[in-house]
Design an enzyme around this catalytic site. Sequence first.
Site, short mmCIF file in Angstrom:
data_model
loop_
_atom_site.label_atom_id
_atom_site.label_comp_id
_atom_site.label_asym_id
_atom_site.label_seq_id
_atom_site.Cartn_x
_atom_site.Cartn_y
_atom_site.Cartn_z
CG ASN A 161 -0.38 -0.06 2.51
OD1 ASN A 161 0.76 -0.52 2.64
ND2 ASN A 161 -1.07 0.39 3.51
NE ARG A 169 6.98 3.14 8.79
CZ ARG A 169 5.66 3.23 8.99
NH1 ARG A 169 5.06 4.41 8.94
NH2 ARG A 169 4.94 2.17 9.20
CE LYS A 184 7.90 -10.90 0.85
NZ LYS A 184 7.09 -10.36 -0.26
N PRO A 185 9.79 -7.10 -0.92
CG PRO A 185 9.86 -6.30 -3.12
CD PRO A 185 10.66 -7.08 -2.11
CB ALA A 186 3.76 -6.46 -1.39
N GLY A 238 2.43 -5.39 7.69
CA GLY A 238 1.41 -6.12 6.94
C GLY A 238 0.28 -6.52 7.87
CG LEU A 261 1.38 -6.54 13.27
CD1 LEU A 261 1.16 -7.59 14.34
CD2 LEU A 261 2.00 -7.16 12.03
NE ARG A 288 -3.46 9.95 4.62
CZ ARG A 288 -2.48 9.26 5.20
NH1 ARG A 288 -1.28 9.28 4.69
NH2 ARG A 288 -2.71 8.55 6.28
CB CYS A 294 -2.21 0.14 8.83
SG CYS A 294 -0.65 0.97 8.67
CB SER A 451 2.47 9.40 8.71
OG SER A 451 1.50 8.41 8.92
P1 ADP Z 1 -1.90 -7.64 2.84
O1 ADP Z 1 -3.11 -8.39 3.31
O2 ADP Z 1 -1.94 -6.20 3.06
O3 ADP Z 1 -1.42 -8.04 1.47
P2 ADP Z 1 0.08 -9.34 4.01
O4 ADP Z 1 0.35 -9.43 5.45
O5 ADP Z 1 -0.51 -10.52 3.32
O6 ADP Z 1 -0.79 -8.04 3.86
O7 ADP Z 1 1.39 -8.94 3.21
C1 ADP Z 1 2.37 -8.07 3.69
C2 ADP Z 1 3.72 -8.58 3.27
O8 ADP Z 1 3.92 -9.84 3.89
C3 ADP Z 1 3.88 -8.82 1.78
O9 ADP Z 1 5.21 -8.50 1.42
C4 ADP Z 1 3.64 -10.30 1.65
O10 ADP Z 1 4.28 -10.88 0.53
C5 ADP Z 1 4.29 -10.79 2.91
N1 ADP Z 1 3.84 -12.11 3.36
C6 ADP Z 1 2.63 -12.67 3.26
N2 ADP Z 1 2.63 -13.91 3.80
C7 ADP Z 1 3.88 -14.14 4.26
C8 ADP Z 1 4.53 -15.23 4.91
N3 ADP Z 1 3.90 -16.35 5.22
N4 ADP Z 1 5.84 -15.10 5.22
C9 ADP Z 1 6.51 -13.97 4.94
N5 ADP Z 1 5.96 -12.92 4.32
C10 ADP Z 1 4.66 -12.98 3.98
#
Ligand code: ADP
Length: 509
Positions: A161, A169, A184-186, A238, A261, A288, A294, A451
Amino acid sequence: MSQDHESALLARVPDRLYIGGQWRAAAGGRTLDVHDPATGDVVRTVADAAPADGLAALDAAAEAFPAWAATPPRHRAEILRRAFDLLQERTEELALLMTIEMGKPLAEARGEVAYGGEFLRWFSEEATRIHGRYGPNPEGTGRMVVSQHPVGPCLLITPWNLPLAMATRKIAPALAAGCTVVIKPAELTPLTTLYLVQLLEDAGVPAGVVNAVTTSTAGEVCEPIIRDPRLRKLSFTGSTAVGQRLLEQAARGVLRTSMELGGNAPFVVFDDADLDQAVDGAVAAKFRNTGQACTAANRFIVHRAVAEEFARRVTERVQRFAVGRGTEDGAMIGPLIDARAVAKAAALVGDAVRRGATVRTGGSAIDRPGTFYAPTVLDDVAPGSDLLREEIFGPVLAIVRFDTEDEAVRLANDTEYGLVAYVYTADLARGQRMIERLETGMMGLNVGVVSNAAAPFGGWKMSGLGREGGAEGIQEYLQTKYTLTPSPFVPGPATPGLSAPSLSAPSPS
Ligand code: ADP
């Protein structure tokens, strides 16, 4: 914004993993597609790391750690400052890239570059202020030295997001402290991180200090890293569910952890509030990032005497919002990140309406390509509705009404989360009471956005552990060492009741 301009930018973004200063393909050559949520189109294909790639990134971070930890703080500060300057120069490119892969309106993407950049500047300044203490022990027999040291290689997991700001950060304080990182990005937004990592290299970050792995299998890639004894710190932003799982994994190695979280922010409007201010704040706090933050206000708790007027004014504003792809002129509401997010917003609104809420505007997905949900205002939301308990993460403003201050406090605190709360009141004493009574890590008193890189961002209760930003932010990447040395002086007469052990005496623990 021409199509050619976007294509040229996308073609310049690295599409491989960044490990030990090298851009390399994923083991097995796997790739993952990145989509534009406003159109559904694939905009770029990048490397999809396997577990072996994640461990290779940790190898690089572990190898680079001793030398980086030993660099003069000023040296690290100058590199971070150069990165801040480069980010300013590349604002337009980076903003456009975020809009393409994540969907936020371009003006907001520029805002994120400004906000995200501040972490580089702030922690470039903090790098030179890692202090310790020196002083006598109470017995006078010794001198206590307290020093701070980088914790070691870190794994940083970021969400989609705020793909830039959540990365800076974490990266900026880690590097300022002398740590090396694997980020490790999303999987939905890897491009921003790959672009940032290239920028960090341009700013002079040495090989191995920052490593990036993009992957569609986050769990499989991250778990072996977390279980590796060389890793010393995990920082995650996340969902609470994933955070809990990561905490369990981190327990084995007793890793330092920072967890940002979920939230369920209350936005409380008292009957004495300046309603113009409250409506402005509500729009900022709710819409926004198209509600995908979050810190987004999740529950509008409004005094019955002003609720109708507040709902009317806020609805009028929301009805004027332009919805569109973030690159369109004046677009204020972009797409949601994916179809799952649209389905979630629809389910939460459906549940609230079934329980008696009134739809003042919006209330449905928008029938057009991409994943759009109409900006929505719901009034008179009934207790027990799912959206009062769950993070909406979409452009839905839900109003409940209250009569007394005690009731407002009870409603605001009635959540397992405690990230941020917003309060609007013109009564100073009431504002002070709310500071005392709300269970929250952050609070906006007559403001709708809190923020700031200079402030400790973080939550109470299930919203997380640790703080990012502020003087606190760098502490997450430092560990304390206490050293006892003998007093350089002969101690004077013993103080009655105070034992004055010699330094060689056996210690009780
Ligand atoms: P959202 O629901 O906002 O996508 P997540 O918590 O699923 O939030 O994702 C936030 C980050 O955590 C992302 O980079 C995602 O790839 C990562 N992620 C999700 N599941 C796992 C996992 N089991 N182990 C490590 N990273 C994870």
